[in-house]
Design an enzyme around this catalytic site. Sequence first.
Site, PDB file in Angstrom:
ATOM      1  N   ASP A  13       2.695  -9.186   9.014  1.00 40.88           N
ATOM      2  CA  ASP A  13       1.237  -9.358   8.978  1.00 40.88           C
ATOM      3  C   ASP A  13       0.966 -10.858   8.876  1.00 40.88           C
ATOM      4  OD1 ASP A  13       0.329  -6.492   8.814  1.00 40.88           O
ATOM      5  OD2 ASP A  13       1.691  -6.563   7.111  1.00 40.88           O
ATOM      6  N   SER A  50       4.450   1.000   8.179  1.00 41.30           N
ATOM      7  CA  SER A  50       4.164   2.351   7.682  1.00 41.30           C
ATOM      8  C   SER A  50       3.509   3.181   8.785  1.00 41.30           C
ATOM      9  CB  SER A  50       3.247   2.281   6.468  1.00 41.30           C
ATOM     10  OG  SER A  50       3.826   1.439   5.501  1.00 41.30           O
ATOM     11  N   ARG A  51       2.811   2.506   9.699  1.00 41.32           N
ATOM     12  CA  ARG A  51       2.107   3.242  10.769  1.00 41.32           C
ATOM     13  C   ARG A  51       3.060   3.728  11.855  1.00 41.32           C
ATOM     14  NH1 ARG A  51      -2.320  -0.566   9.311  1.00 41.32           N
ATOM     15  NH2 ARG A  51      -4.018   0.728   8.555  1.00 41.32           N
ATOM     16  N   GLU A  79       5.994 -11.564   7.016  1.00 45.10           N
ATOM     17  CA  GLU A  79       5.474 -12.258   8.211  1.00 45.10           C
ATOM     18  C   GLU A  79       5.013 -11.273   9.278  1.00 45.10           C
ATOM     19  OE1 GLU A  79       8.473 -14.921   9.600  1.00 45.10           O
ATOM     20  OE2 GLU A  79       7.986 -16.436   8.079  1.00 45.10           O
ATOM     21  N   MET A  83       0.842  -1.192   0.000  1.00 43.55           N
ATOM     22  CA  MET A  83       0.000   0.000   0.000  1.00 43.55           C
ATOM     23  C   MET A  83       0.885   1.252   0.000  1.00 43.55           C
ATOM     24  SD  MET A  83      -3.436  -0.907   2.094  1.00 43.55           S
ATOM     25  CE  MET A  83      -2.824  -0.653   3.720  1.00 43.55           C
ATOM     26  N   HIS A 113       9.495  -3.413   3.294  1.00 47.04           N
ATOM     27  CA  HIS A 113       9.048  -3.638   1.902  1.00 47.04           C
ATOM     28  C   HIS A 113      10.245  -3.908   0.987  1.00 47.04           C
ATOM     29  CE1 HIS A 113       5.640  -0.934   3.321  1.00 47.04           C
ATOM     30  NE2 HIS A 113       5.001  -1.981   2.869  1.00 47.04           N
TER      31      HIS A 113
HETATM   32  O1  PAF Z   1      -0.093  -5.696   3.658  1.00 46.90           O
HETATM   33  C1  PAF Z   1      -0.520  -4.791   2.908  1.00 46.90           C
HETATM   34  O2  PAF Z   1       0.153  -3.799   2.654  1.00 46.90           O
HETATM   35  C2  PAF Z   1      -1.916  -4.932   2.303  1.00 46.90           C
HETATM   36  O3  PAF Z   1      -2.793  -5.533   3.202  1.00 46.90           O
HETATM   37  C3  PAF Z   1      -1.921  -5.641   0.940  1.00 46.90           C
HETATM   38  C4  PAF Z   1      -1.465  -7.089   1.053  1.00 46.90           C
HETATM   39  C5  PAF Z   1      -1.021  -4.903  -0.034  1.00 46.90           C
HETATM   40  C6  PAF Z   1      -3.341  -5.660   0.369  1.00 46.90           C
HETATM   41  O4  PAF Z   1      -3.836  -4.367   0.203  1.00 46.90           O
END
Ligand code: PAF
Length: 283
Positions: free
Chosen positions: A153, A189-190, A151, A33, A40
């Site tokens: 999330d 990101s938060r 991982e 996102m 990332h």
């Molecule tokens: O983890 C994220 O950034 C989002 O939940 C994803 C997998 C890109 C889906 O919008």
Amino acid sequence: MNQPVVVDSVAALRAQIRDWRRDGLRVAMVPTMGALHDGHISLVRIALERADRCVVSIFVNPTQFAPTEDLDKYPRQLARDLDRLGVAKADLAFTPTVGEMYPAGFATKISVGGPSAGLESDFRPTFFDGVATVVAKLLLQATPDCAVFGEKDYQQLCVVRQLCRDLDLPVDIIGAPTIRDAHGLAMSSRNAYLSEAELTIARQLNVILRNTAVALAAGADQSDATEEARRALVAAGFQKVDYVEARESLTLAPWRQHRAGRLLAAAWLGKTRLIDNVEVAST
Ligand code: PAF
């Protein structure tokens, strides 16, 4: 600096991927996102170890935010993200608009059972439907050979694996280890929302989870240990703890002692909700 090619339509994405496939290249996807951080970038690195080309999608998916959540406030910084992707040598950024992903008349929702039960779903009941729907769309749009998810999330990763298994999506889902700062705070990101004082408290989350995981692996009673973790989080300065729970690491069914497990937690610092998880070793 080289930036990735940027496309914002499904047609252009598919045309590029068709060209790569014609050349016999393997394609990996990293769905994001945006507001890209080192976590990332580590996913891009893993993608490029597994494939010849890496597509990164950047789309703040409205269907996974509840009306009360931070959709409008969610950090958007495309120029900076593209610079970071250039350095990481990602090949293509897919940056669709909301209209491209959800055109007028869009009426489908994917609801995954199994690992989506409890944990995040108890507090964000529509979240995984939104994630599953957008991830299914992204994987069908790009048809990558593999896709990399963090991982960090962990429940999302299990839900995506279930989605691909159940719908026969021919994509290899790769789980990537959580990237942490020097104090063990998981990159998110938060984290950008946190003040200096809140950051100091946030860094206790992984410490408390790791201590609890060690206690569980050593045979501590599960409800005592997780209750103690909740108390420790509040004592550290978290205002509210949504959950601290041990689950089986593959299915996310309730954890049973001696099995490989995952200890997952979500807790609030001011208006920011942090999640993290650690392994519980099998004994
Ligand atoms: O983890 C994220 O950034 C989002 O939940 C994803 C997998 C890109 C889906 O919008």
